[in-house]
Scaffold this motif. Structure first.
Motif, PDB file in Angstrom:
ATOM      1  N   UNK A 189       0.688  -1.225  -0.301  1.00  0.00           N
ATOM      2  CA  UNK A 189      -0.129   0.040  -0.027  1.00  0.00           C
ATOM      3  C   UNK A 189       0.794   1.174   0.022  1.00  0.00           C
ATOM      4  N   UNK A 190       1.983   1.416   0.549  1.00  0.00           N
ATOM      5  CA  UNK A 190       2.973   2.474   0.820  1.00  0.00           C
ATOM      6  C   UNK A 190       4.150   2.363  -0.423  1.00  0.00           C
ATOM      7  N   UNK A 191       4.606   1.107  -0.406  1.00  0.00           N
ATOM      8  CA  UNK A 191       5.715   0.898  -1.610  1.00  0.00           C
ATOM      9  C   UNK A 191       5.521  -0.443  -2.161  1.00  0.00           C
ATOM     10  N   UNK A 192       4.978  -0.333  -3.270  1.00  0.00           N
ATOM     11  CA  UNK A 192       4.576  -1.462  -4.101  1.00  0.00           C
ATOM     12  C   UNK A 192       5.779  -2.017  -4.489  1.00  0.00           C
ATOM     13  N   UNK A 193       5.962  -3.565  -4.160  1.00  0.00           N
ATOM     14  CA  UNK A 193       7.083  -4.085  -4.362  1.00  0.00           C
ATOM     15  C   UNK A 193       6.895  -5.532  -4.840  1.00  0.00           C
ATOM     16  N   UNK A 194       8.115  -6.096  -5.518  1.00  0.00           N
ATOM     17  CA  UNK A 194       8.155  -7.372  -5.669  1.00  0.00           C
ATOM     18  C   UNK A 194       8.602  -8.045  -4.350  1.00  0.00           C
TER      19      UNK A 194
END
Length: 240
Positions: free
Chosen positions: A67-72
């Motif tokens: 939600x804050x830092x879209x990541x793999x």
């Protein structure tokens, strides 16, 4: 969750990378809203293309970070078999690590380096399992190496959960014999939960080796989640 599945099936496979990241953030925020979890994120140390190193408490950590830092994400192979959550994780760029296989670890390291090299985020949980949030386990440095090898920063990210009364909440903890259903019900019943994210200055850009970076990240996260100073935190657990 139904919305997340619909997006993953109908939209995610057909979007460009930037759009996929925005969708991942929106869907993750929607899941948090549905669970009644507020997000409080202090991201003053964020840099693009960083390897996010975080402590691990719950299955919902993935949605909190996204939600804050879209990541793999890098997750253990077992996560792939979790009901619904495993399928969503596989659809949304999760890299599954087969523990105990050095050959597979080399493949995973190459995939991580490729994602970071494009300026995107990869998130790992170096404890290797979850805790209830009142202590930290040893941080394994192996998955930090891909970032160091290509000169990308390692970003410590502290995750903690708090109740409406201002006290640390154990409701989201997915540990021991707690089932996924029990954990989810506890989260829903724990009304007014807040998930706090707090970054620390990036590591790994001064020639540190992976064990040193893992140790420094653990120390930074310990402070970020409000635990006792490293060393003291290893010998005690906070009261619930």
């Amino acid at each position: 969750m139904a919305w997340a599945v619909l997006v993953a099936l109908c939209a995610y496979p057909f979007c460009g990378e930037a759009r996929r990241l925005r969708l991942k953030a929106r869907v993750s925020q929607g899941v948090l809203d549905a669970l009644g979890i507020k997000l409080d994120a202090e991201l003053g140390h964020v840099v693009p293309g960083a390897l996010i190193v975080a402590n691990h408490i719950s299955w919902v950590d993935i949605f909190v970070i996204n939600a804050a830092l879209p990541s793999a994400f890098v997750a253990k192979e077992e996560v792939r078999r979790w009901p619904l959550i495993g399928w969503l994780a596989a659809t949304c760029d999760t890299v599954f690590l087969r523990r105990g296989s050095r050959g597979h670890a080399k493949i995973i390291n190459g995939q991580i380096a490729d994602i970071l090299g494009k300026g995107n985020y990869v998130a790992v949980f170096p404890e290797g399992t979850t805790t209830d949030g009142t202590h930290l386990l040893h941080f394994h440095g192996a998955l930090i190496q891909p970032a160091l090898a290509i000169g990308r920063p390692v970003l410590p990210l502290a995750i903690s959960y708090w109740g409406e009364d201002g006290n640390r909440s154990l409701d989201p903890a997915y540990v021991g014999d707690v089932t996924l259903a029990q954990c989810t019900l506890a989260i829903i019943r724990g009304q007014g939960l807040t998930a706090r994210l707090k970054t620390s200055p990036a590591l790994g850009l001064a020639g540190e080796e992976r064990r040193q970076v893992a140790k420094l990240a653990r120390e930074a996260i310990s402070v970020g989640v409000g635990l006792p100073a490293p060393g003291i935190a290893d010998s005690i657990r906070l009261p619930s």
